[in-house]
Design a protein around this motif. Structure first.
Motif, PDB file in Angstrom:
ATOM      1  N   UNK A 207       0.913  -1.110  -0.116  1.00 19.33           N
ATOM      2  CA  UNK A 207      -0.022   0.051   0.121  1.00 19.33           C
ATOM      3  C   UNK A 207       0.962   1.168   0.034  1.00 19.33           C
ATOM      4  N   UNK A 208       0.839   1.815  -0.984  1.00 21.19           N
ATOM      5  CA  UNK A 208       1.709   2.979  -1.375  1.00 21.19           C
ATOM      6  C   UNK A 208       1.171   4.457  -0.662  1.00 21.19           C
ATOM      7  N   UNK A 209       2.175   5.109  -0.222  1.00 20.08           N
ATOM      8  CA  UNK A 209       1.761   6.395   0.305  1.00 20.08           C
ATOM      9  C   UNK A 209       0.736   6.677   1.379  1.00 20.08           C
ATOM     10  N   UNK A 210       1.234   5.693   2.549  1.00 27.10           N
ATOM     11  CA  UNK A 210       0.098   5.693   3.475  1.00 27.10           C
ATOM     12  C   UNK A 210       0.331   6.408   4.584  1.00 27.10           C
ATOM     13  N   UNK A 211      -0.446   7.437   5.376  1.00 26.91           N
ATOM     14  CA  UNK A 211      -0.235   8.268   6.210  1.00 26.91           C
ATOM     15  C   UNK A 211      -0.514   7.579   7.765  1.00 26.91           C
ATOM     16  N   UNK A 212       0.390   7.199   8.537  1.00 23.13           N
ATOM     17  CA  UNK A 212       0.394   6.485   9.718  1.00 23.13           C
ATOM     18  C   UNK A 212       0.235   7.294  11.010  1.00 23.13           C
ATOM     19  N   UNK A 213       0.312   8.647  10.762  1.00 22.25           N
ATOM     20  CA  UNK A 213       0.426   9.523  11.960  1.00 22.25           C
ATOM     21  C   UNK A 213      -0.646   9.278  12.989  1.00 22.25           C
ATOM     22  N   UNK A 214      -0.270   9.002  14.285  1.00 20.76           N
ATOM     23  CA  UNK A 214      -0.980   8.977  15.331  1.00 20.76           C
ATOM     24  C   UNK A 214      -1.403   7.377  15.580  1.00 20.76           C
ATOM     25  N   UNK A 260       1.638  -1.624  18.052  1.00 21.39           N
ATOM     26  CA  UNK A 260       2.702  -1.348  17.217  1.00 21.39           C
ATOM     27  C   UNK A 260       3.839  -1.413  18.144  1.00 21.39           C
ATOM     28  N   UNK A 261       5.009  -1.853  17.393  1.00 23.12           N
ATOM     29  CA  UNK A 261       6.337  -2.166  18.242  1.00 23.12           C
ATOM     30  C   UNK A 261       7.273  -0.917  18.263  1.00 23.12           C
ATOM     31  N   UNK A 262       6.678   0.119  17.177  1.00 24.77           N
ATOM     32  CA  UNK A 262       7.751   1.321  17.011  1.00 24.77           C
ATOM     33  C   UNK A 262       6.699   2.311  16.509  1.00 24.77           C
ATOM     34  N   UNK A 263       7.232   3.677  16.577  1.00 24.67           N
ATOM     35  CA  UNK A 263       6.502   4.828  16.124  1.00 24.67           C
ATOM     36  C   UNK A 263       6.371   4.799  14.892  1.00 24.67           C
ATOM     37  N   UNK A 264       5.336   5.256  14.035  1.00 25.87           N
ATOM     38  CA  UNK A 264       4.951   5.109  12.855  1.00 25.87           C
ATOM     39  C   UNK A 264       4.467   6.470  12.212  1.00 25.87           C
ATOM     40  N   UNK A 265       4.735   7.583  12.727  1.00 21.60           N
ATOM     41  CA  UNK A 265       4.308   8.773  12.351  1.00 21.60           C
ATOM     42  C   UNK A 265       4.880   9.152  10.974  1.00 21.60           C
ATOM     43  N   UNK A 266       3.928   9.839  10.142  1.00 17.59           N
ATOM     44  CA  UNK A 266       4.498  10.241   8.829  1.00 17.59           C
ATOM     45  C   UNK A 266       3.855   9.213   7.650  1.00 17.59           C
ATOM     46  N   UNK A 267       4.387   9.488   6.418  1.00 15.24           N
ATOM     47  CA  UNK A 267       3.708   8.796   5.348  1.00 15.24           C
ATOM     48  C   UNK A 267       4.964   7.729   4.931  1.00 15.24           C
ATOM     49  N   UNK A 281      -9.199  -9.992   5.344  1.00 10.34           N
ATOM     50  CA  UNK A 281     -10.107  -9.210   4.655  1.00 10.34           C
ATOM     51  C   UNK A 281     -10.060  -7.571   4.701  1.00 10.34           C
ATOM     52  N   UNK A 282      -9.472  -7.178   5.932  1.00  9.51           N
ATOM     53  CA  UNK A 282      -9.318  -5.919   6.057  1.00  9.51           C
ATOM     54  C   UNK A 282      -8.392  -5.715   7.232  1.00  9.51           C
ATOM     55  N   UNK A 283      -7.873  -4.371   7.502  1.00 10.90           N
ATOM     56  CA  UNK A 283      -7.379  -4.037   8.653  1.00 10.90           C
ATOM     57  C   UNK A 283      -7.457  -2.511   9.119  1.00 10.90           C
ATOM     58  N   UNK A 284      -7.303  -2.214  10.353  1.00 12.20           N
ATOM     59  CA  UNK A 284      -7.333  -0.925  10.835  1.00 12.20           C
ATOM     60  C   UNK A 284      -6.358  -0.388  11.543  1.00 12.20           C
ATOM     61  N   UNK A 285      -5.575   0.582  11.566  1.00 10.10           N
ATOM     62  CA  UNK A 285      -4.727   1.336  12.514  1.00 10.10           C
ATOM     63  C   UNK A 285      -5.642   2.100  13.373  1.00 10.10           C
ATOM     64  N   UNK A 286      -5.255   2.092  14.690  1.00  8.42           N
ATOM     65  CA  UNK A 286      -6.084   2.791  15.766  1.00  8.42           C
ATOM     66  C   UNK A 286      -5.088   3.945  16.188  1.00  8.42           C
ATOM     67  N   UNK A 287      -5.884   4.899  16.739  1.00  2.35           N
ATOM     68  CA  UNK A 287      -5.218   6.071  17.451  1.00  2.35           C
ATOM     69  C   UNK A 287      -5.539   6.159  18.989  1.00  2.35           C
ATOM     70  N   UNK A 288      -4.878   7.118  19.661  1.00  2.00           N
ATOM     71  CA  UNK A 288      -5.365   7.205  21.052  1.00  2.00           C
ATOM     72  C   UNK A 288      -6.797   7.836  21.268  1.00  2.00           C
ATOM     73  N   UNK A 289      -7.028   8.529  20.297  1.00  2.00           N
ATOM     74  CA  UNK A 289      -8.272   9.336  20.272  1.00  2.00           C
ATOM     75  C   UNK A 289      -9.619   8.499  20.161  1.00  2.00           C
ATOM     76  N   UNK A 290      -9.219   7.033  19.677  1.00  2.00           N
ATOM     77  CA  UNK A 290     -10.338   6.087  19.423  1.00  2.00           C
ATOM     78  C   UNK A 290     -10.081   4.873  20.102  1.00  2.00           C
ATOM     79  N   UNK A 291      -9.676   4.925  21.303  1.00  2.00           N
ATOM     80  CA  UNK A 291      -9.474   3.626  22.095  1.00  2.00           C
ATOM     81  C   UNK A 291     -10.826   3.025  22.333  1.00  2.00           C
ATOM     82  N   UNK A 292     -10.922   1.664  22.289  1.00  2.00           N
ATOM     83  CA  UNK A 292     -12.128   0.979  22.616  1.00  2.00           C
ATOM     84  C   UNK A 292     -12.656   1.190  23.915  1.00  2.00           C
TER      85      UNK A 292
END
Length: 304
Positions: A207-214, A260-267, A281-292
């Motif tokens: 998946x090219x040019x992915x923004x993983x900030x947060x 996540x094992x390491x910081x991933x901020x940026x593209x 089938x799918x995946x979802x990266x989660x951030x601190x603002x949407x903790x379950x």
């Protein structure tokens, strides 16, 4: 099956090389091929503008001349292709054609209207057709293998934004590139999933040019019929490993989380490796603002 043709059940048009747009071997008869009792010369290719907006258009003009001794007709074909595209662009794409009859020595000027939408491709990130800014080439000829005239054209406009995946579900089949996967049905009626084509070898999604900030965690929608594992990498950095449990059936889906094992901020370019008898089938990266929300208990009842 003739030599050089894709496997008949391989429906990946791009990777397999189906149609004149992606086929890499030289065909016996190229797309648009035809014979004539006379000869035609193509000349004087002109564009009304060397640039066009993403919602604009350009006029393409050229001159066709019957240089033979007999009357005849010619099918003039207009093709385009993207240069240095961020996606796997077609080698050629037919956008228009015109059948012209001329007497010996006769000439005619032809003009084609080329809207920018004819340069569009399906963008898996936005789920829509889009016209990328950048360089393209306009080509005219008697067939896909008989191009005689070319001219450059530049599309102006904003560059595509990085793909947003944090706090958003990303379908596994919306990859930009892959190695060693097969496409499967997610359920008996709807949906798509991916799996390794060979269980003895890992498969890769890109998946090219992915923004993983947060992003601080990840979850994957999977099934497992045996030992399996997913690996998520940003470039060459391992972000997460997820063990896929045995779910009992290829249609028995479950969601497996991981930190996540390491910081991933940026593209980044995101690489997903599938190992073993696993389907994704799918995946979802989660951030601190949407903790379950916390699990309900006698001391911690959910809000109603």
């Amino acid at each position: 099956m003739a030599s050089g043709l894709p496997q008949p059940l391989d429906y990946d048009i791009i990777k397999a090389g189906w149609t004149y747009q992606y086929h890499r071997a030289d065909p016996l008869y190229p797309f648009g091929h035809g014979l004539s009792y006379t000869k035609f010369a193509y000349s004087d290719l002109r564009l009304s503008s060397e640039t066009l907006a993403q919602d604009g258009a350009v006029d393409v003009s050229m001159t066709l001349t019957n240089t033979g001794t007999r009357p005849g007709s010619e099918v003039v074909q207009l093709y385009v292709r993207a240069l240095n595209a961020r996606y796997e662009a077609p080698r050629l794409r037919l956008t228009d054609f015109r059948k012209v009859a001329l007497p010996p020595g006769g000439s005619r000027e032809l003009t084609f209207r080329l809207p920018a939408e004819h340069l569009a491709h399906w963008d898996v990130a936005s789920g829509a057709f889009t016209v990328d800014p950048g360089g393209y080439e306009v080509l005219v000829g008697r067939s896909a293998g008989g191009i005689t005239l070319t001219a450059p054209v530049t599309v102006s406009g904003p560059a595509p934004a990085p793909r947003i995946v944090v706090d958003r579900r990303t379908s596994a089949v919306d990859f930009d590139d892959h190695t060693g996967i097969t496409l499967l049905d997610a359920t008996r009626t709807t949906g798509d999933a991916v799996a390794p084509a060979n269980l003895d070898q890992p498969a890769t999604l890109l998946f090219r040019s992915i923004d993983l900030s947060g992003a601080i965690r990840i979850e994957a929608e999977v099934t497992g019929a045996g030992p399996g594992q997913l690996e998520f990498l940003a470039g060459d950095r391992l972000l997460a490993e997820i063990s896929v449990p045995f779910t009992g059936s290829r249609y028995a889906w479950t969601t497996v989380p991981g930190d996540l094992k390491t910081s991933s901020d940026g593209v980044h370019d995101l690489q997903v490796n599938l190992r073993g008898d696993v389907r994704l089938a799918a995946f979802r990266f989660g951030s601190a603002r949407l903790r379950p929300p916390p699990e309900p208990s006698d001391q911690n009842l959910p809000f109603l």
